[in-house]
Design a protein around this motif. Structure first.
Motif, PDB file in Angstrom:
ATOM      1  N   ILE A   1       0.830  -1.203   0.000  1.00 45.12           N
ATOM      2  CA  ILE A   1       0.000   0.000   0.000  1.00 45.12           C
ATOM      3  C   ILE A   1       0.866   1.255   0.000  1.00 45.12           C
ATOM      4  CG2 ILE A   1      -1.652   1.356   1.363  1.00 45.12           C
ATOM      5  CD1 ILE A   1      -2.930  -1.205   2.260  1.00 45.12           C
ATOM      6  N   ARG A   2       1.815   1.341   0.962  1.00 44.80           N
ATOM      7  CA  ARG A   2       2.631   2.541   1.116  1.00 44.80           C
ATOM      8  C   ARG A   2       3.985   2.388   0.426  1.00 44.80           C
ATOM      9  NH1 ARG A   2       0.011   1.219   5.722  1.00 44.80           N
ATOM     10  NH2 ARG A   2      -1.503   2.736   6.503  1.00 44.80           N
ATOM     11  N   THR A   3       4.672   3.516   0.267  1.00 41.81           N
ATOM     12  CA  THR A   3       5.970   3.523  -0.397  1.00 41.81           C
ATOM     13  C   THR A   3       7.048   2.928   0.505  1.00 41.81           C
ATOM     14  OG1 THR A   3       5.338   5.499  -1.632  1.00 41.81           O
ATOM     15  CG2 THR A   3       7.695   4.996  -1.500  1.00 41.81           C
ATOM     16  N   ALA A   4       7.875   2.057  -0.071  1.00 47.64           N
ATOM     17  CA  ALA A   4       8.980   1.459   0.676  1.00 47.64           C
ATOM     18  C   ALA A   4      10.049   2.519   0.950  1.00 47.64           C
ATOM     19  CB  ALA A   4       9.572   0.297  -0.110  1.00 47.64           C
ATOM     20  N   VAL A   5      10.578   2.532   2.179  1.00 47.10           N
ATOM     21  CA  VAL A   5      11.592   3.516   2.563  1.00 47.10           C
ATOM     22  C   VAL A   5      12.836   2.863   3.137  1.00 47.10           C
ATOM     23  CG1 VAL A   5       9.876   5.329   2.974  1.00 47.10           C
ATOM     24  CG2 VAL A   5      10.527   3.801   4.845  1.00 47.10           C
ATOM     25  N   THR A   6      12.795   1.568   3.417  1.00 46.74           N
ATOM     26  CA  THR A   6      13.955   0.894   3.990  1.00 46.74           C
ATOM     27  C   THR A   6      14.655   0.065   2.926  1.00 46.74           C
ATOM     28  OG1 THR A   6      12.677  -1.052   4.642  1.00 46.74           O
ATOM     29  CG2 THR A   6      12.785   0.768   6.214  1.00 46.74           C
TER      30      THR A   6
ATOM     31  N   VAL B   1      -5.113  -6.670  -1.142  1.00 47.86           N
ATOM     32  CA  VAL B   1      -4.978  -6.651  -2.596  1.00 47.86           C
ATOM     33  C   VAL B   1      -4.643  -8.027  -3.157  1.00 47.86           C
ATOM     34  CG1 VAL B   1      -3.665  -5.692  -4.533  1.00 47.86           C
ATOM     35  CG2 VAL B   1      -4.364  -4.207  -2.640  1.00 47.86           C
ATOM     36  N   GLY B   2      -3.635  -8.690  -2.561  1.00 49.32           N
ATOM     37  CA  GLY B   2      -3.241  -9.996  -3.072  1.00 49.32           C
ATOM     38  C   GLY B   2      -4.360 -11.020  -2.991  1.00 49.32           C
ATOM     39  N   LEU B   3      -5.051 -11.044  -1.858  1.00 50.87           N
ATOM     40  CA  LEU B   3      -6.177 -11.967  -1.699  1.00 50.87           C
ATOM     41  C   LEU B   3      -7.300 -11.626  -2.670  1.00 50.87           C
ATOM     42  CD1 LEU B   3      -6.327 -12.257   2.190  1.00 50.87           C
ATOM     43  CD2 LEU B   3      -5.764 -14.083   0.586  1.00 50.87           C
ATOM     44  N   ALA B   4      -7.532 -10.333  -2.899  1.00 48.95           N
ATOM     45  CA  ALA B   4      -8.581  -9.927  -3.832  1.00 48.95           C
ATOM     46  C   ALA B   4      -8.278 -10.419  -5.242  1.00 48.95           C
ATOM     47  CB  ALA B   4      -8.737  -8.412  -3.824  1.00 48.95           C
ATOM     48  N   ARG B   5      -7.014 -10.351  -5.641  1.00 46.27           N
ATOM     49  CA  ARG B   5      -6.643 -10.850  -6.969  1.00 46.27           C
ATOM     50  C   ARG B   5      -6.864 -12.352  -7.066  1.00 46.27           C
ATOM     51  NH1 ARG B   5      -0.998  -7.408  -7.281  1.00 46.27           N
ATOM     52  NH2 ARG B   5      -1.928  -5.400  -7.880  1.00 46.27           N
TER      53      ARG B   5
ATOM     54  N   ALA C   1     -14.562  -3.421  -5.274  1.00 43.68           N
ATOM     55  CA  ALA C   1     -15.016  -2.181  -4.642  1.00 43.68           C
ATOM     56  C   ALA C   1     -14.500  -2.076  -3.212  1.00 43.68           C
ATOM     57  CB  ALA C   1     -16.538  -2.107  -4.666  1.00 43.68           C
ATOM     58  N   VAL C   2     -14.653  -3.143  -2.423  1.00 46.65           N
ATOM     59  CA  VAL C   2     -14.206  -3.111  -1.033  1.00 46.65           C
ATOM     60  C   VAL C   2     -12.687  -2.971  -0.959  1.00 46.65           C
ATOM     61  CG1 VAL C   2     -14.048  -4.426   1.104  1.00 46.65           C
ATOM     62  CG2 VAL C   2     -16.182  -4.400  -0.181  1.00 46.65           C
ATOM     63  N   THR C   3     -11.975  -3.730  -1.790  1.00 49.81           N
ATOM     64  CA  THR C   3     -10.515  -3.648  -1.774  1.00 49.81           C
ATOM     65  C   THR C   3     -10.042  -2.250  -2.135  1.00 49.81           C
ATOM     66  OG1 THR C   3     -10.345  -5.993  -2.383  1.00 49.81           O
ATOM     67  CG2 THR C   3      -8.408  -4.619  -2.746  1.00 49.81           C
ATOM     68  N   GLY C   4     -10.652  -1.667  -3.167  1.00 50.72           N
ATOM     69  CA  GLY C   4     -10.267  -0.311  -3.555  1.00 50.72           C
ATOM     70  C   GLY C   4     -10.540   0.697  -2.454  1.00 50.72           C
ATOM     71  N   MET C   5     -11.678   0.574  -1.775  1.00 51.02           N
ATOM     72  CA  MET C   5     -12.001   1.501  -0.691  1.00 51.02           C
ATOM     73  C   MET C   5     -11.022   1.352   0.468  1.00 51.02           C
ATOM     74  SD  MET C   5     -16.145   1.866  -0.418  1.00 51.02           S
ATOM     75  CE  MET C   5     -16.408   0.182   0.095  1.00 51.02           C
ATOM     76  N   GLN C   6     -10.647   0.105   0.782  1.00 54.99           N
ATOM     77  CA  GLN C   6      -9.736  -0.090   1.910  1.00 54.99           C
ATOM     78  C   GLN C   6      -8.345   0.443   1.604  1.00 54.99           C
ATOM     79  OE1 GLN C   6      -9.788  -3.874   3.905  1.00 54.99           O
ATOM     80  NE2 GLN C   6     -11.812  -3.395   4.734  1.00 54.99           N
ATOM     81  N   VAL C   7      -7.892   0.271   0.368  1.00 55.94           N
ATOM     82  CA  VAL C   7      -6.593   0.847  -0.012  1.00 55.94           C
ATOM     83  C   VAL C   7      -6.647   2.362   0.085  1.00 55.94           C
ATOM     84  CG1 VAL C   7      -4.986   1.181  -1.933  1.00 55.94           C
ATOM     85  CG2 VAL C   7      -5.921  -1.093  -1.473  1.00 55.94           C
ATOM     86  N   GLU C   8      -7.739   2.956  -0.410  1.00 52.90           N
ATOM     87  CA  GLU C   8      -7.905   4.411  -0.341  1.00 52.90           C
ATOM     88  C   GLU C   8      -7.966   4.886   1.102  1.00 52.90           C
ATOM     89  OE1 GLU C   8      -8.407   8.229  -2.120  1.00 52.90           O
ATOM     90  OE2 GLU C   8      -7.851   6.284  -2.962  1.00 52.90           O
TER      91      GLU C   8
ATOM     92  N   PHE D   1     -12.098 -16.726  -0.563  1.00 49.25           N
ATOM     93  CA  PHE D   1     -12.997 -15.586  -0.348  1.00 49.25           C
ATOM     94  C   PHE D   1     -13.193 -15.323   1.140  1.00 49.25           C
ATOM     95  CE2 PHE D   1     -17.119 -13.709   0.495  1.00 49.25           C
ATOM     96  CZ  PHE D   1     -17.153 -12.647  -0.393  1.00 49.25           C
ATOM     97  N   ILE D   2     -13.377 -16.366   1.927  1.00 48.12           N
ATOM     98  CA  ILE D   2     -13.584 -16.176   3.368  1.00 48.12           C
ATOM     99  C   ILE D   2     -12.337 -15.604   4.016  1.00 48.12           C
ATOM    100  CG2 ILE D   2     -13.934 -17.417   5.535  1.00 48.12           C
ATOM    101  CD1 ILE D   2     -15.915 -19.209   4.096  1.00 48.12           C
ATOM    102  N   ILE D   3     -11.150 -16.029   3.562  1.00 48.99           N
ATOM    103  CA  ILE D   3      -9.904 -15.449   4.088  1.00 48.99           C
ATOM    104  C   ILE D   3      -9.853 -13.957   3.763  1.00 48.99           C
ATOM    105  CG2 ILE D   3      -7.390 -15.472   3.913  1.00 48.99           C
ATOM    106  CD1 ILE D   3      -7.572 -18.467   3.343  1.00 48.99           C
ATOM    107  N   TRP D   4     -10.186 -13.611   2.510  1.00 45.85           N
ATOM    108  CA  TRP D   4     -10.222 -12.193   2.126  1.00 45.85           C
ATOM    109  C   TRP D   4     -11.272 -11.447   2.942  1.00 45.85           C
ATOM    110  CZ3 TRP D   4     -14.488  -9.615   0.203  1.00 45.85           C
ATOM    111  CH2 TRP D   4     -14.272  -8.310  -0.259  1.00 45.85           C
ATOM    112  N   PHE D   5     -12.433 -12.051   3.114  1.00 46.29           N
ATOM    113  CA  PHE D   5     -13.528 -11.433   3.854  1.00 46.29           C
ATOM    114  C   PHE D   5     -13.108 -11.152   5.295  1.00 46.29           C
ATOM    115  CE2 PHE D   5     -17.985 -11.732   5.648  1.00 46.29           C
ATOM    116  CZ  PHE D   5     -18.483 -10.643   4.965  1.00 46.29           C
ATOM    117  N   HIS D   6     -12.430 -12.106   5.913  1.00 45.14           N
ATOM    118  CA  HIS D   6     -11.955 -11.908   7.287  1.00 45.14           C
ATOM    119  C   HIS D   6     -10.885 -10.820   7.340  1.00 45.14           C
ATOM    120  CE1 HIS D   6      -9.565 -12.977  10.938  1.00 45.14           C
ATOM    121  NE2 HIS D   6     -10.776 -13.066  11.443  1.00 45.14           N
ATOM    122  N   ARG D   7     -10.002 -10.779   6.332  1.00 42.61           N
ATOM    123  CA  ARG D   7      -8.981  -9.725   6.298  1.00 42.61           C
ATOM    124  C   ARG D   7      -9.628  -8.350   6.236  1.00 42.61           C
ATOM    125  NH1 ARG D   7      -3.867  -9.437   3.952  1.00 42.61           N
ATOM    126  NH2 ARG D   7      -3.569 -11.445   4.996  1.00 42.61           N
ATOM    127  N   THR D   8     -10.636  -8.195   5.375  1.00 42.57           N
ATOM    128  CA  THR D   8     -11.272  -6.888   5.266  1.00 42.57           C
ATOM    129  C   THR D   8     -12.036  -6.533   6.539  1.00 42.57           C
ATOM    130  OG1 THR D   8     -13.247  -7.854   4.209  1.00 42.57           O
ATOM    131  CG2 THR D   8     -11.470  -7.081   2.763  1.00 42.57           C
TER     132      THR D   8
END
Length: 277
Positions: free
Chosen positions: A8-13, A52-56, A249-256, A124-131
């Protein structure tokens, strides 16, 4: 480059992690408290985990479900046509090599549907639980059910027609996209409602059609049941398409939402430059 852990965020290390995943994140601003636990008594992580990975993976598996349904429709209609010939014209093709081949192909289609559905359901259930866990970070106050119900709610008879929707509703509300100033705007729940309605209709149609198919003995009854099975498979394809739209839709909203900060009442930090690369 995005963080290799959260994506999600930019790598800095040097090892490719962002400030949050590397443990070097700055403290919360004065007056901002970490979100309190919601229903279920679970401790809340300070920052969300990327779905994101689970959504894909879910999207790809839903594509397999659609392919299996199309295969089942084609083989089922062919088999139904052979039984139709017996019912109307007395044709005995259903008892010849063509009939045995058609039945074998339809059996393969049924197995492929079961395997695809099982694999998709697990991921799907793993993704659902993550969200749902992420929603606990974003805003635990709008969660109607604990994170455990994101898994267990699917396996409670009768209640599984309602409990997962309640979980999904809380996730949707907590994941609502943020404005640049950190405030939330209302996001229509059309993808959620359409997906859930189609899934319930598909489940009911499949149960009815399969029972009729199992009980059918006469050629006319088999023809009717075969038509209903093909229709239920078509409804399942529609539900799978709507599930893809819902997951995206849910994945995009959570990333945002993660890009604008996880704490529901705190000031949203400015997006990190290059975070969308």
């Amino acid at each position: 480059m995005l963080c290799t852990r959260c994506r999600i965020r930019t790598a800095v290390t040097d090892d490719g992690l962002c400030t949050f995943c590397s443990g070097t994140r700055p403290p919360l601003p004065d007056g901002v408290m970490a979100p309190a636990p919601g229903p279920g008594g679970w401790d809340v992580a300070t920052w969300p985990r990327s779905p994101v990975g689970l959504a894909r993976a879910v999207t790809a598996l839903l594509g397999l479900v659609m392919a299996a349904d199309l295969f089942a429709i084609g083989t089922g209609l062919h088999l139904r046509g052979l039984w139709q010939g017996l019912a109307t014209d007395g044709a005995l093709n259903i008892y010849t090599g063509d009939g045995r081949t058609a039945e074998a192909l339809y059996g393969i289609a049924a197995v492929s549907q079961g395997v695809a559905l099982l694999a998709t359901g697990v991921v799907f259930i793993i993704w659902f639980h993550r969200t749902r866990r992420n929603a606990e970070v974003f805003d635990p106050s709008v969660q109607r059910m604990g994170p455990g119900w994101a898994v267990g709610g699917w396996f409670v008879p009768i209640a599984n027609f309602w409990f997962p929707y309640r979980v999904a509703s809380g996730v949707w509300e907590a994941s609502a996209q943020t404005r640049p100033d950190g405030g939330r705007r209302t996001v229509p729940r059309t993808p959620l409602n359409l997906w859930w309605g189609a899934w319930v209709v598909s489940l009911l149609c499949t149960q009815v059609a399969e029972r009729l198919w199992e009980r059918a003995e006469e050629a006319e009854a088999i023809v009717r049941a075969g038509g209903l099975l093909a229709a239920s498979n078509a409804v399942d394809i529609v539900a799978a398409v709507l599930a893809v739209l819902y997951v995206r839709a849910v994945t995009g909203m959570q990333v945002e939402r993660a890009l604008h900060g996880g704490a529901p009442d705190g000031p949203a930090p400015a997006p990190v430059p290059g975070a969308h690369r």
